[in-house]
Scaffold this active site. Structure first.
Site, PDB file in Angstrom:
ATOM      1  CB  SER A  20      -0.034   1.901  -6.375  1.00  0.00           C
ATOM      2  OG  SER A  20       1.179   1.233  -6.522  1.00  0.00           O
ATOM      3  CB  ILE A  21      -4.439   2.532  -3.043  1.00  0.00           C
ATOM      4  CG1 ILE A  21      -5.055   1.144  -2.826  1.00  0.00           C
ATOM      5  CG2 ILE A  21      -5.427   3.615  -2.622  1.00  0.00           C
ATOM      6  CD1 ILE A  21      -5.426   0.836  -1.388  1.00  0.00           C
ATOM      7  CD  GLN A  41      12.115   3.693  -0.788  1.00  0.00           C
ATOM      8  OE1 GLN A  41      11.363   2.880  -1.317  1.00  0.00           O
ATOM      9  NE2 GLN A  41      12.711   3.450   0.365  1.00  0.00           N
ATOM     10  CG  ASP A  63      14.231   7.103   1.527  1.00  0.00           C
ATOM     11  OD1 ASP A  63      13.315   6.846   2.334  1.00  0.00           O
ATOM     12  OD2 ASP A  63      15.214   6.364   1.371  1.00  0.00           O
ATOM     13  CB  ALA A  94       6.235  -3.979   8.270  1.00  0.00           C
ATOM     14  CE1 TYR A 154      -2.929  -4.604   6.687  1.00  0.00           C
ATOM     15  CE2 TYR A 154      -3.436  -3.476   8.743  1.00  0.00           C
ATOM     16  CZ  TYR A 154      -3.109  -3.442   7.411  1.00  0.00           C
ATOM     17  OH  TYR A 154      -2.946  -2.221   6.783  1.00  0.00           O
ATOM     18  CE  LYS A 161      -1.806   1.219   6.655  1.00  0.00           C
ATOM     19  NZ  LYS A 161      -1.449   2.313   5.705  1.00  0.00           N
TER      20      LYS A 161
END
Length: 253
Positions: A20-21, A41, A63, A94, A154, A161
Site C-alpha cells: 500500500s502507498i 476498516q 469505517d 469503487a 481508469y 479523483k
C-alpha cells in the site's frame, strides 16, 4: 530527514498491506520520528495489519462510510493520545462493475459509492480531524493524474479523483484560518491492491514505468517521503496544492 517529525502524532488511513502507498507513508513517517496511528476498516483488515506493523503501533477502527464513525474515531484518538498533528488520507473505492466499465456505463449507485468513499471521505475526515488538530497541522490525500487526463481503464476513479482534488483546494481555504494545511500527492502508478482492481492494470503499470524520466517506476517509499515533507514544518508554506511523485510521468503524458 532523520527525526524531522519528532513530537508529531500522525494518523494514517488506508493501509491494506505491505504494498500500500499508505504503508509507504506510514513507514517514512515512523522513520522520521512521528508517532503513527493507523486506522483500519474492519477486523479482517486489522488481522492483516497485525502481521505488518511494528509491535506497539497504535491502531484504531474507522469505517469512513458513515460520518458518525469518523467523528467517533477522532474523538477516541484525542481522548487516548491528545491532539494530532496530521492525517494521511489514502482511501478510495469503487465496486468491480463500476471499475471495469467506461464512464458512459456507470450506474448512479456506483457513481455515488465511488464519490462517497474516494472524495467525500476527505471532507468528513478533515472536518473531524481538524477539531482535534494542533495549529500548523497538515492533511494530505493521495490522487492520480487520471483526474485530469482520460487514462485508459481508469474511468470512474478518474472522475472521483477530480472531485477529490477540488475538495483539497476548498478545504485548504476553509482550514487556513485554523493554520491547517491541506494538500494532495499525485503518485505514479504502483502495483498496489487498488491498482489490481483496474482493468488492464498491467498495461497501465508498464506504460507508466516507460514514461518515467529514468525508466524506473516510482515506489511507495518515495511517495512516503513526500508525505513526510508535507507533514513536516518544512512545508508550512504549501497548501491547496498538488505535488507529483511519479518520476516525471505527468511531464510526458
Amino acid at each position: 530527514m532523520s527525526n524531522l517529525l519528532d513530537g508529531k502524532t500522525i494518523v494514517v488511513m488506508g493501509v491494506a498491506n505491505k504494498r500500500s502507498i499508505a504503508w509507504g507513508c506510514a513507514k517514512s513517517l515512523m522513520d522520521n520520528g512521528a508517532k503513527v496511528i493507523i486506522t483500519y476498516q474492519n477486523e479482517r483488515l486489522r488481522r492483516q495489519l497485525d502481521k505488518l506493523v511494528p509491535e506497539g503501533t497504535e491502531m484504531i477502527e474507522c469505517d469512513v462510510a458513515e460520518d458518525a464513525n469518523v467523528e467517533k474515531t477522532f474523538q477516541d484518538i484525542q481522548a487516548k493520545f491528545g491532539n494530532i498533528d496530521g492525517v494521511i488520507h489514502a482511501i478510495a473505492y469503487a465496486d468491480k462493475e463500476t471499475l471495469e466499465g467506461g464512464v458512459i456505463d456507470v450506474k448512479k449507485d456506483g457513481y455515488n459509492l465511488a464519490q462517497d468513499v474516494s472524495a467525500y471521505s476527505l471532507i468528513s475526515v478533515s472536518r473531524y480531524a481538524s477539531r482535534v488538530m494542533n495549529p500548523q497541522g497538515s492533511i494530505a490525500t493521495l490522487t492520480y493524474m487520471g483526474s485530469t487526463r482520460a487514462i485508459p481503464s481508469y474511468n470512474m476513479m478518474g472522475v472521483a479523483k477530480a472531485a477529490l482534488e477540488a475538495n483539497v483546494r476548498y478545504l485548504a481555504s476553509d482550514l487556513g484560518p485554523k493554520k491547517i494545511r491541506v494538500n494532495a500527492i499525485s503518485a505514479g502508478a504502483i502495483k498496489t491492491l487498488a491498482v489490481t482492481g483496474i482493468k488492464n492494470h498491467g498495461d497501465l503499470l508498464k506504460e507508466s514505468e516507460a514514461r518515467t524520466v529514468d525508466g524506473e517506476a516510482v515506489d511507495i517509499h518515495q511517495v512516503g517521503d513526500v508525505a513526510t515533507f508535507l507533514m513536516s514544518n518544512l512545508s508550512s508554506g504549501v497548501t491547496g496544492d498538488l505535488i507529483y511523485a511519479d518520476k516525471g510521468v505527468h511531464l510526458l503524458a
